[in-house]
Design an enzyme around this catalytic site. Structure first.
Site, PDB file in Angstrom:
ATOM      1  N   SER A   1       3.531  -3.352   1.716  1.00 15.97           N
ATOM      2  CA  SER A   1       2.416  -3.175   2.640  1.00 15.97           C
ATOM      3  C   SER A   1       1.695  -1.849   2.517  1.00 15.97           C
ATOM      4  O   SER A   1       0.533  -1.740   2.931  1.00 15.97           O
ATOM      5  CB  SER A   1       2.910  -3.345   4.078  1.00 15.97           C
ATOM      6  OG  SER A   1       3.865  -2.350   4.399  1.00 15.97           O
TER       7      SER A   1
ATOM      8  N   HIS B   1       3.193 -10.255   3.507  1.00 14.08           N
ATOM      9  CA  HIS B   1       1.816  -9.942   3.112  1.00 14.08           C
ATOM     10  C   HIS B   1       1.312 -10.845   1.984  1.00 14.08           C
ATOM     11  O   HIS B   1       0.287 -10.536   1.374  1.00 14.08           O
ATOM     12  CB  HIS B   1       1.709  -8.475   2.706  1.00 14.08           C
ATOM     13  CG  HIS B   1       1.862  -7.536   3.858  1.00 14.08           C
ATOM     14  ND1 HIS B   1       0.795  -7.133   4.632  1.00 14.08           N
ATOM     15  CD2 HIS B   1       2.963  -6.944   4.388  1.00 14.08           C
ATOM     16  CE1 HIS B   1       1.224  -6.328   5.580  1.00 14.08           C
ATOM     17  NE2 HIS B   1       2.536  -6.199   5.459  1.00 14.08           N
TER      18      HIS B   1
ATOM     19  N   LYS C   1      -0.221 -12.605   9.944  1.00 13.47           N
ATOM     20  CA  LYS C   1      -1.162 -11.922   9.049  1.00 13.47           C
ATOM     21  C   LYS C   1      -2.192 -12.939   8.541  1.00 13.47           C
ATOM     22  O   LYS C   1      -3.124 -13.270   9.269  1.00 13.47           O
ATOM     23  CB  LYS C   1      -0.395 -11.218   7.944  1.00 13.47           C
ATOM     24  CG  LYS C   1       0.489 -10.087   8.511  1.00 13.47           C
ATOM     25  CD  LYS C   1       1.290  -9.378   7.481  1.00 13.47           C
ATOM     26  CE  LYS C   1       1.994  -8.160   8.067  1.00 13.47           C
ATOM     27  NZ  LYS C   1       2.925  -8.449   9.184  1.00 13.47           N
TER      28      LYS C   1
END
Length: 401
Positions: A193, A221, A251
């Protein structure tokens, strides 16, 4: 009289003195553009001034305000309720949860999936429930993985970042000195990240298989951004070589919660042994409904292509301006180095209408302070140009380029 209490105010002063104090900054809405309020403490936020272009969110596909996703959340609330009401082992297991898990398992190409209340809960609960004797962990793994290792009480061996040769060497050393009956778990993020780089999963699989260990990959992610809405594991064709696939719904899937995908016995074990699942109220049904619909949009639409197009334009423009940009994913770390210069750039970008956060130690190593730029699929060409113009102007004003 002896005082055995706490002094939070003193701890805050220490943070302030070390330039580590953080404040909340409410956003008016979750979108490519929003107005941002200063920390109101216990008062309602006041939104005034112009909108900023948001290059700070993990809402990578821009689905948080997508009408289909919002409608799915509304429908789940209407049909099931706004909350699960209890642990899923009591009465909190609903059709919304099961529908989401079926589609997650299909996307991850596994037998089954299990939804948790957050990605953090999924990590700490899964690692502790597996209860390995030894954990081999990438040195830049997310804090939730680090805390999972602590809760498991296992001996944790940290290997050099994205270095399968160092992993193999340390596994070899342990193999010569440890018990042949030890259980080993190798844990890595797929996309990191802060650096925006990708773990060499195929080579890590080779090392894991050489020593008969298990591999757990956190796709927080990456979920939704690659092949058919999958992650790096799917892009690399490694679904059958990764024992535990983990990710988040908060996300790219624009909802809340986390998940684990793997074999039927693995998931059944977690249902019984993962404390963050067993002793936590189930994921809110509207969140499950929203995540399921977001996964469908990610698989069916061109949003992934639009995201990667925006990433390419931003990277090329930032590098052409003279900035150093790390990584090779949708996370673009613009390296400044000095923490004061980084926070000055953060502020200057805001003054020019762009919100992109400065990241400094201890979150990243000393000397690598950076601006973390995170574009979305919904950013227009004009907004990308606005971001690049802001970086050019701010970089020159601060003598950084």
């Amino acid at each position: 009289m002896t005082d055995h209490g706490f002094d939070p105010a003193a701890r805050l002063r220490d943070r302030e003195a070390n330039d580590l104090r953080r404040d909340l900054a409410p956003a008016e809405r979750v979108a490519a553009r929003s107005r941002i309020a200063t920390d109101p403490q216990n008062e309602p936020p006041t939104f005034d001034g112009d909108e900023l272009s948001i290059f700070a969110a993990n809402n990578y596909l821009g689905l948080a305000d997508h009408e289909r996703v919002q409608a799915a959340a509304t429908e789940a609330a209407r049909e099931v309720g706004t909350g699960a009401g209890a642990s899923r082992l009591v009465t909190g297991d609903t059709p919304a949860h099961r529908a989401l898990e079926r589609e997650l398992a299909e996307t991850r190409r596994t037998e089954r999936a299990l939804a948790f209340s957050s990605g953090y809960a999924a990590n700490v609960g899964t690692i502790a429930a597996l209860n390995p004797d030894v954990i081999f962990s990438d040195e830049l793994n997310h804090a939730s993985i680090v805390d999972g290792c602590r809760l498991a009480g296992a001996e944790t061996v940290v290997y050099d970042h994205c270095d399968p040769a160092d992993l193999r060497r340390k596994m070899g050393e342990r193999n010569r000195s440890g018990s042949v009956e030890e259980s080993w778990l190798v844990v890595t993020d797929s996309v990191f990240s802060m650096d925006g780089d990708v773990a060499p999963l195929s080579a890590i699989c080779d090392a894991v298989e050489e020593f008969g260990a298990w591999l757990m990959v956190d796709e927080a992610h990456a979920t939704g951004l690659y092949t058919a809405g999958g992650g790096v594991v799917q892009r690399e064709g490694l679904s059958d070589r990764v024992h535990v696939q983990l990710g988040t719904l908060s996300k790219a899937l624009a909802s809340q919660g986390g998940y684990v995908a793997g074999s039927q016995p693995l998931v059944e074990h977690l249902v019984n042994a993962a404390r963050s699942f067993v002793f936590s109220t189930g994921l809110a049904p509207p969140a499950a409904g929203a995540a399921r619909e977001a996964l469908r949009v990610a698989r069916e639409s061109d949003r992934r292509d639009r995201l990667w197009s925006n990433v390419e334009r931003l990277r090329e423009g930032l590098e052409a301006t003279g900035f150093e940009v790390w990584g090779d994913t949708q996370i673009l770390p613009v390296i400044v180095g000095d923490r004061s210069a980084t926070m000055a750039l953060d502020e200057c970008l805001r003054e020019h209408g762009v919100l992109a956060p400065g990241i400094r130690p201890p979150t990243v190593p000393e000397g690598t302070s950076r601006i973390r730029v995170a574009p979305m699929a919904t950013h227009t060409d004009e907004e990308i140009d606005r971001c690049l113009d802001a970086f050019r102007t701010a970089g020159r004003e601060l003598d950084l380029v």
